[in-house]
Enzyme design. Structure first.
Site, short mmCIF file in Angstrom:
data_model
loop_
_atom_site.label_atom_id
_atom_site.label_comp_id
_atom_site.label_asym_id
_atom_site.label_seq_id
_atom_site.Cartn_x
_atom_site.Cartn_y
_atom_site.Cartn_z
N SER A 143 0.85 -1.19 0.00
CA SER A 143 0.00 0.00 0.00
C SER A 143 0.89 1.25 0.00
O SER A 143 2.11 1.15 0.14
CB SER A 143 -0.88 0.00 1.24
N ASP A 157 -1.00 -1.22 -4.12
CA ASP A 157 -2.39 -1.33 -3.69
C ASP A 157 -2.95 0.07 -3.43
O ASP A 157 -2.32 0.87 -2.73
CB ASP A 157 -2.43 -2.18 -2.41
N SER A 172 -10.30 -10.73 3.62
CA SER A 172 -9.73 -11.52 4.71
C SER A 172 -10.83 -12.32 5.41
O SER A 172 -11.97 -11.86 5.51
CB SER A 172 -9.02 -10.62 5.73
N THR A 208 -5.70 -8.01 6.19
CA THR A 208 -6.00 -8.10 7.62
C THR A 208 -5.57 -9.43 8.25
O THR A 208 -5.00 -9.45 9.33
CB THR A 208 -7.52 -7.88 7.85
ZN LIG Z 1 -8.75 -2.47 -1.18
#
Ligand SMILES: [Zn+2]
Length: 387
Positions: A58, A93, A228, A271
């Site tokens: 990310s 991401d 997740s 997650t």
């Molecule tokens: Zn996303």
């Protein structure tokens, strides 16, 4: 610099689609990573399942590591360290234009450009702009349409805005993006409970059918974010070790598998890995209180003790950042307790990744990924992009 080459985003998703067309529905697991051992754990899980994958970072992970080139270094180093020779793509991401361009220039083989907050026409235009920047480098692009509820770094939405299947084809035709994340009711973060009844996998099914009618499914792929599973025994473990996670609930695995059956070819997992790292770290300090005597680890323990509901490993590993072990094999760090903790984290992640990729239909699929360079992808894109 390592010789380890990352494969294009396109080819891994294509392998999943080919598998589906042969009667074995599959979706590539896209695993978020923040530090070296986490990447190593994912790679080990993939090796055990003989599976291809997307490893993604990310904006926050890039910032934590000091930039996209550092993430690239960390991943290729982890591959070299474990002699990993299965296909792995490196993907950004939830990027914006600035980060997307930076990553496309720093060794990433895929970019997600998230302009889903904008109206449809502007979302299309921004995504198309990213395609025009990335495809000439052989780098693939994922867009997003609709909005997921929940929190992911600076992205926060109260409610789901579902994707409309009739517009999915239009999105692909106007952007020529490789992949599209569509909102069908999953959500970001560990609290997906209130949304589970609102999961509409029919949106995936209808979108995929529309794409098939338009002749798009061979080269364009649907993505499910916020997927997740949030295993309950993991939540219980964290809470027994002093955590305070209330109402945490993931997407039931059967629902994800139904989405894959209906046409998802990339499934995002973040997650679950954070929870595994949190549980392992808490347990380690409980079992080894003396480990906290090392000055650096003391600080990490303090974070765990004070922020009871924290599930972002970056919060407590920030404390050991000066050691550079976040990008390097931990053995070089010289902090013995930390090396032990990293080995435990690696094994925990490997187990969960192996389990998930088997469930996603990826077992043994590594060899079916077409061996194509970014240079060759660039040529292919120039035919399909109509500059
Ligand atoms: Zn996303």
């Amino acid at each position: 610099m390592s010789d380890y080459k990352l494969c294009p985003l396109f080819t891994v998703m294509q392998a999943a689609e080919k598998s589906a067309q042969k009667g074995n529905p599959a979706a590539i697991g896209a695993f978020n990573v923040n530090f070296f051992t986490q990447a190593q754990g994912v790679l080990e899980g993939l090796r055990r399942a003989d599976a291809p994958a997307i490893i993604q970072a990310s904006k926050g992970a890039n910032q934590f590591q000091g930039g996209p080139d550092k993430i690239f270094y960390m991943l290729t180093k982890a591959m070299e360290n474990s002699e990993h020779d299965l296909p792995v793509a490196l993907h950004l991401d939830h990027g914006n234009v600035e980060k997307g361009e930076e990553c496309a220039d720093s060794g990433y083989t895929g970019i997600m450009i998230d302009a889903s907050d904008e109206e449809f026409p502007l979302n299309v235009a921004i995504t198309r702009g990213m395609v025009c920047y990335a495809h000439p480098k052989g780098v693939g692009v994922e867009g997003e349409y609709g909005q997921l509820s929940g929190v992911e770094e600076d992205i926060q939405h109260e409610e789901t805005v579902y994707a409309k299947p009739e517009r999915v084809v239009e999105f692909f035709q106007r952007t020529n993006a490789d992949a599209l994340a569509i909102a069908y009711g999953t959500s970001h973060g560990p609290n997906k409970g209130s949304n589970i009844n609102d999961l509409k996998t029919a949106i995936v099914k209808e979108s995929y059918e529309n794409m098939a009618d338009a002749g798009l499914v061979d080269n364009h792929f649907l993505v499910g974010h916020g997927s997740s599973t949030v295993p309950q025994e993991l939540i219980q473990e964290i809470n027994e070790l002093g955590g305070d996670l209330q109402g945490a609930q993931g997407v039931p695995l059967e629902k994800i598998k139904e989405g894959i059956e209906f046409g998802l070819r990339k499934v995002n997992i973040d997650t679950d890995l954070r929870l595994g790292i949190t549980a392992t770290t808490r347990k380690f300090f409980k079992d080894n209180p003396e480990a906290a005597r090392e000055d650096t680890l003391k600080e990490a323990k303090q974070v765990l003790d004070t922020q009871l509901d924290v599930i972002d490993p970056r919060d407590y590993f920030g404390a050991v950042k000066p050691f550079d072990i976040l990008r390097e094999p931990p053995a070089e760090s010289g902090v013995e307790a930390f090396v032990d903790l990293m080995a435990l984290i690696k094994e925990r992640i490997a187990k969960h990744v192996e389990f998930l990729v088997n469930e996603f239909g990826l077992n043994g699929l590594a060899a079916s990924v077409e061996n194509v360079s970014l240079k060759e992808m660039k040529k292919r894109y120039s035919d399909s992009d109509n500059w």
